[in-house]
Design an enzyme around this catalytic site. Sequence first.
Site, PDB file in Angstrom:
ATOM      1  N   ASP A   8       1.137  -1.638  -0.002  1.00 27.44           N
ATOM      2  CA  ASP A   8      -0.019   0.233   0.064  1.00 27.44           C
ATOM      3  C   ASP A   8       0.767   1.274  -0.491  1.00 27.44           C
ATOM      4  O   ASP A   8       1.548   1.516   0.966  1.00 27.44           O
ATOM      5  CB  ASP A   8      -1.114  -0.011   1.284  1.00 27.44           C
ATOM      6  CG  ASP A   8      -1.732  -1.200   1.004  1.00 27.44           C
ATOM      7  OD1 ASP A   8      -2.265  -1.625  -0.275  1.00 27.44           O
ATOM      8  OD2 ASP A   8      -2.588  -1.500   1.962  1.00 27.44           O
ATOM      9  N   ASP A 129     -15.037  -3.230  -1.147  1.00 21.50           N
ATOM     10  CA  ASP A 129     -14.785  -2.890  -0.033  1.00 21.50           C
ATOM     11  C   ASP A 129     -15.852  -2.924   1.289  1.00 21.50           C
ATOM     12  O   ASP A 129     -16.413  -1.922   0.874  1.00 21.50           O
ATOM     13  CB  ASP A 129     -13.431  -1.826   0.553  1.00 21.50           C
ATOM     14  CG  ASP A 129     -12.533  -1.989  -0.806  1.00 21.50           C
ATOM     15  OD1 ASP A 129     -12.171  -2.845  -0.810  1.00 21.50           O
ATOM     16  OD2 ASP A 129     -12.102  -0.598  -1.128  1.00 21.50           O
TER      17      ASP A 129
END
Length: 221
Positions: A8, A129
Amino acid sequence: MLIIPAIDLKNGKCVRLQQGKKDAETIYSTDPVATAKKWESCGAEMLHIVDLDGAFTGRQKNIDIILKIRKSVKMSMQSGGGIRDITTADRLLSSGINRVIIGTSAIEDSKFVLEACKKFPGKIFVGIDAKNGKVAVKGWEEISAIDAKELANNMENIGVSGIIYTDILRDGMLSGPNIPALEEMVKAVNIPVIASGGIATIDDIKRLLKIVLKEYSEKEG
């Protein structure tokens, strides 16, 4: 079963956010290229990269670093975060990224998703998500009223090649994946589902493998 390590990116650094919160950040490395090479040396066959700045702003901010990683490793790569138009998807795929992950636009711009699937067959995945079963968008800053399984069904019908499912409450917490939610997602679609969020131990991976074997057994039977 494929194990896919993730990087990330935020402000050019490798970070971990707890439950996607921008102010709950842990920096793991200031050298994303070296981190990617380390994963490859460990035997990774694919790398998952998220441009967190892109997810929050709607425009990729770490694309130069992503492309630098692409030139530095041989393993396959998939990338998401801030991919909300054909130009961005095309740039990544033309530069050797093997598949791109569309998030927010899966809800806000289904025509873009459809166009991408037609132009880049087999290379478009959708990142779903969710928090308590409802889909989050814009870097997880907003929770929609859309059911995660419903969105997955819609995206499969549009033509996406796979789903990356993340339970926000588990992400970055190293507390294990949400197995019941993942089982429901796998049953809801016929395309591949990549589990994301909370995976921290070999036991976690074994629990995920049971879902794969169970689903395979039921389809074969």
